[in-house]
Each structure stands twice: as structure tokens, then as C-alpha cells.
Scaffold this motif. Structure first.
Motif, PDB file in Angstrom:
ATOM      1  N   TRP A 236       0.708  -1.145   0.056  1.00  0.00           N
ATOM      2  CA  TRP A 236      -0.200   0.037   0.071  1.00  0.00           C
ATOM      3  C   TRP A 236       0.625   1.350   0.002  1.00  0.00           C
ATOM      4  O   TRP A 236       1.673   1.278   0.503  1.00  0.00           O
ATOM      5  CB  TRP A 236      -0.957   0.016   1.334  1.00  0.00           C
ATOM      6  N   THR A 237       0.244   2.227  -0.417  1.00  0.00           N
ATOM      7  CA  THR A 237       0.888   3.736  -0.555  1.00  0.00           C
ATOM      8  C   THR A 237      -0.272   4.728  -0.272  1.00  0.00           C
ATOM      9  O   THR A 237      -1.386   4.461  -0.605  1.00  0.00           O
ATOM     10  CB  THR A 237       1.815   3.929  -1.847  1.00  0.00           C
ATOM     11  N   ALA A 238       0.276   6.022   0.315  1.00  0.00           N
ATOM     12  CA  ALA A 238      -0.890   7.034   0.439  1.00  0.00           C
ATOM     13  C   ALA A 238      -1.073   7.538  -0.787  1.00  0.00           C
ATOM     14  O   ALA A 238      -0.038   7.612  -1.801  1.00  0.00           O
ATOM     15  CB  ALA A 238      -0.051   8.020   1.282  1.00  0.00           C
ATOM     16  N   PRO A 239      -2.464   8.020  -0.962  1.00  0.00           N
ATOM     17  CA  PRO A 239      -2.551   8.537  -2.530  1.00  0.00           C
ATOM     18  C   PRO A 239      -1.872   9.618  -2.989  1.00  0.00           C
ATOM     19  O   PRO A 239      -1.761   9.935  -4.127  1.00  0.00           O
ATOM     20  CB  PRO A 239      -4.067   8.397  -2.492  1.00  0.00           C
ATOM     21  N   ILE A 240      -1.864  10.652  -1.959  1.00  0.00           N
ATOM     22  CA  ILE A 240      -1.202  11.905  -2.142  1.00  0.00           C
ATOM     23  C   ILE A 240      -0.428  12.215  -1.043  1.00  0.00           C
ATOM     24  O   ILE A 240      -0.746  11.734   0.174  1.00  0.00           O
ATOM     25  CB  ILE A 240      -2.032  13.084  -2.723  1.00  0.00           C
ATOM     26  N   PRO A 241       0.573  13.213  -0.884  1.00  0.00           N
ATOM     27  CA  PRO A 241       1.404  13.451   0.118  1.00  0.00           C
ATOM     28  C   PRO A 241       0.843  14.613   1.185  1.00  0.00           C
ATOM     29  O   PRO A 241       1.457  14.823   2.203  1.00  0.00           O
ATOM     30  CB  PRO A 241       2.736  13.567  -0.366  1.00  0.00           C
ATOM     31  N   GLY A 242      -0.344  14.829   0.915  1.00  0.00           N
ATOM     32  CA  GLY A 242      -0.848  16.155   1.673  1.00  0.00           C
ATOM     33  C   GLY A 242      -1.375  15.776   2.932  1.00  0.00           C
ATOM     34  O   GLY A 242      -1.164  14.487   3.402  1.00  0.00           O
ATOM     35  N   GLY A 243      -1.829  16.605   3.758  1.00  0.00           N
ATOM     36  CA  GLY A 243      -2.362  16.548   5.351  1.00  0.00           C
ATOM     37  C   GLY A 243      -3.838  16.352   5.271  1.00  0.00           C
ATOM     38  O   GLY A 243      -4.457  16.950   4.542  1.00  0.00           O
TER      39      GLY A 243
END
Length: 387
Positions: A236-243
């Protein structure tokens, strides 16, 4: 910043079941939602939860100590999984390889050191059962070209041979588990490995100190940092690096079935895990208009341009408010970290952001929605700004 997904959610349990029958993506154990949310499942819920473990790739696996409990596998099988992981550690294979190897052995032998009928008649070669294939042996059901009978029946030798072939694959860590396992095994059932990925990651976490939550970044195993295209060992990975801004079903927004992640317009949106696209379209606004090619506003209604992706064990992720038509179409297979569109502000939105949802049981409606924050944290791909 956004409404809680499409205005007209469609109950797609039957669609999910049909797709996964063809893709062999759903877990074969049944009860995916209730089972999944226990983190370790069944009796194992009493054991260490991956989200609470020290996350490290340096944790030394103990193949002789007490094994954690899993409803699906007994102590003997988990000890074999521990051997697979330990060999991977000794060979300095990254944790992603451990997950692939354990999942492969789950499919090939149910984590048992299986003999064939001929070997099973010999008392000189211990075994844990008789496999279905007349010439395949061991945890990975390896054929004669992999070694002698005694070698293939040795879990350490069999694991080492699997890793050697895995490491020979170019960019193996970027491949989906199914593709990587199939290129090593050359199986007659190439899609069968995917259904074991989620449980294999939890077994690796339980046996190796949360190692499935690590991502390889600049040559180093880093805990809880899978974002921007890096993939955790869990897949898995986060879809975007924002908060994260607006959270899941807050007191002020009880119908908000996901989280809003702030990001500039045009930011790449990456699919969180390998899967199959279920939906890729413009969601109608409150007036029934398909007006996604313009920025939205609060109260407009709808998800704008959005994508739903079906993953292993009936997990569905949703990505809303894309700036343009998605880059993927219904039926496409997408790999973890693949760009599926760009951040925008279409639909019910007050500014550029990604509305991100996670659903269980193959249920795209609000009934299937769970909080993405703890879910993604357990995968080693936490959403920034979310504790």
C-alpha cells in the motif's frame, strides 16, 4: 470540503463478487469486513496489533519461540512462515519480498511442508502432508529443476531458492504480488496469489515487528512513510502526500464517509494498492447535471470526477474531485502507486483537495465505509496530518 461521495451510491456486492471470481482477488476465508477490522483476525486479535508494533526491518525473527495466533493457520504453519522470513532477512531481501514469499507459500502449500505420494511413503524425509501435484514438493511446491527431493523438502533451502529467483526479476519490488509470484513460480493459476497478500502482510507484521509497514526509500527501510510513489511492504501507499483536513464522520459532518486531503490542483493521485477499476466517471450534482469540467462549490453536490478501485479482500478505495476525466477506465488493472488522475475541485468542493474513502465487503455504499486514517496507518502508508 467535500460531500461524502457519489450522490447515488450503488450497492455493488454482486459486481464485486463477480469481478473477484474472475480475478481471484477476494479472500477465500469469507467475512472479509468483520475479520479484517480485527487487524490480526480471530484469536490473533489478542496478540500484538501491527499498528502498535515497533516498525522495523531489523527485528530478528524467532523461529523457535512462541508463535502468534491466527484463525487461519496453526503454530506449525506460522513457524514455517517464520523460517521463510528469517531466510529473507539473512539474504538481506527487503520486507516486501517476505510478504511475496509468505503469500506464495500460502497459495502453494497452505504453509505446510508438503510431500508427494512417493516421498510420503519414505520415513527418511519428514513431511507435513501430501500435496496434490505428483512431482512438486515443499512449501513452494517446487519441481525437480529446483533441487533434489531432500533439498526441496528443506524449508530453508526452498525459501532461499524462491528468493534467488525473485531477486533475479528486474524491478521486482515494483511488480504486483501476483506478477512477481507468477514469474517465479510459473503457476497454472497465476491470479491466485493476490488473495493472500493482506493476510501475508499481517503475518509478516506479527512475526517481524511490523516490518510490512516499511517502505524502501533511498535504499533504506523507513517505517510508515509510503507516499509519493513509494510502496510499503504491505503493498500500500498513500494516494497523495498532503495532510488530512476534514476527518471521517465528524460531529459537524456525520455523513462525511471519507477524509479530505489538501493538495494543490494538478497533484498526482496514486492508487493506494493494486486492484481493478470499478468506476471511473463524473458524478451528477444535486440538479442531476454532469458538470465536472468546472470547479465546484459547497452545496453543489456530487463527487465530481471520481474513481473506485477494488482491491484484495473486497476492500474498495474511492478518489473524488479530480480536475479532469480520470486516466483509467472501468475494468483496468492498476498497480499500487500508479497515477490515476490529478487533484482538482470538481463536484461538492470548496477548493482543491482529494476526498479519499475506504470501504469493506465490496460495498461501495455508505454502509461499507470505514475510517481511512487507522486503516492506512496499519498499512504503513499513513495519511499525513492524521495522528
Amino acid at each position: 470540503m467535500s460531500e461524502h461521495g457519489p450522490r447515488r451510491p450503488v450497492r455493488t456486492g454482486a459486481l464485486a463478487a463477480a469481478l473477484t471470481a474472475a480475478l481471484v482477488l477476494l479472500c477465500c476465508t469469507g467475512g472479509a469486513g468483520a475479520f479484517f477490522l480485527t487487524e490480526l483476525g480471530g484469536d490473533a486479535a489478542e496478540q500484538l496489533s501491527p499498528a502498535s508494533m515497533e516498525c522495523t526491518g531489523d527485528f530478528e525473527v524467532d523461529v523457535t519461540g512462541k508463535m502468534p495466533r491466527f484463525a487461519e493457520y496453526g503454530e506449525r504453519q506460522l513457524r514455517n512462515a517464520a523460517v521463510i522470513i528469517k531466510v529473507g532477512q539473512e539474504m538481506r531481501v527487503p520486507p516486501r519480498g517476505w510478504v511475496i514469499a509468505v503469500a506464495t507459500a500460502m497459495q502453494e502449500s497452505r504453509l505446510l511442508n508438503l510431500a508427494n505420494s512417493t516421498v510420503g511413503e519414505s520415513r527418511d524425509i519428514p513431511n507435513e502432508g501430501i500435496g496434490a501435484d505428483h512431482d512438486s514438493l515443499g512449501l513452494f511446491q517446487q519441481r525437480a529443476s529446483w533441487g533434489t527431493v531432500a533439498q526441496r523438502m528443506d524449508p530453508e533451502y526452498a525459501s532461499r531458492k524462491f528468493y534467488e529467483k525473485l531477486l533475479d526479476l528486474p524491478d521486482w519490488e515494483k511488480l504486483s504480488l501476483t506478477v512477481a509470484a507468477q514469474r517465479v513460480q510459473i503457476s497454472a493459476f497465476p491470479d491466485a496469489y493476490a488473495k493472500h497478500e493482506e493476510l501475508a502482510a499481517r503475518i509478516v507484521d506479527a512475526l517481524a515487528g511490523g516490518a510490512a509497514r516499511t517502505a524502501l526509500i533511498a535504499g533504506q527501510e523507513v517505517c510508515d512513510a509510503a507516499a509519493g510513489g513509494e510502496i510499503a511492504a504491505s503493498g500500500w501507499t498513500a494516494p497523495i502526500p498532503g495532510g488530512v483536513g476534514s476527518g471521517f464522520r465528524t460531529a459537524s459532518r456525520p455523513g462525511h464517509n471519507g477524509v479530505d486531503i489538501a493538495a494543490p490542483k494538478g497533484t498526482d493521485i496514486r492508487v493506494a494498492a493494486t486492484g481493478r477499476v470499478l468506476v471511473s466517471r463524473c458524478d451528477p450534482d444535486r440538479r442531476g447535471r454532469l458538470s465536472c469540467d468546472e470547479d465546484g462549490w459547497p452545496g453543489k453536490g456530487g463527487c465530481g470526477w471520481f474513481v473506485d478501485v477494488l482491491h484484495a479482500q473486497g476492500i474498495i478505495t474511492r478518489y473524488c474531485h479530480l480536475v479532469d476525466r480520470p486516466l483509467v477506465a472501468v475494468g483496468d488493472t492498476v498497480q499500487a502507486g500508479e497515477v490515476i488522475g490529478d487533484v482538482g475541485s470538481s463536484g461538492n468542493s470548496s477548493g482543491p483537495h482529494l476526498h479519499f474513502e475506504v470501504h469493506v465487503d465490496g460495498d461501495r455504499s455508505s454502509r461499507g465505509a470505514i475510517d481511512p486514517v487507522p486503516f492506512m496507518r496499519s498499512k504503513g502508508a499513513p495519511l499525513k496530518g492524521a495522528g
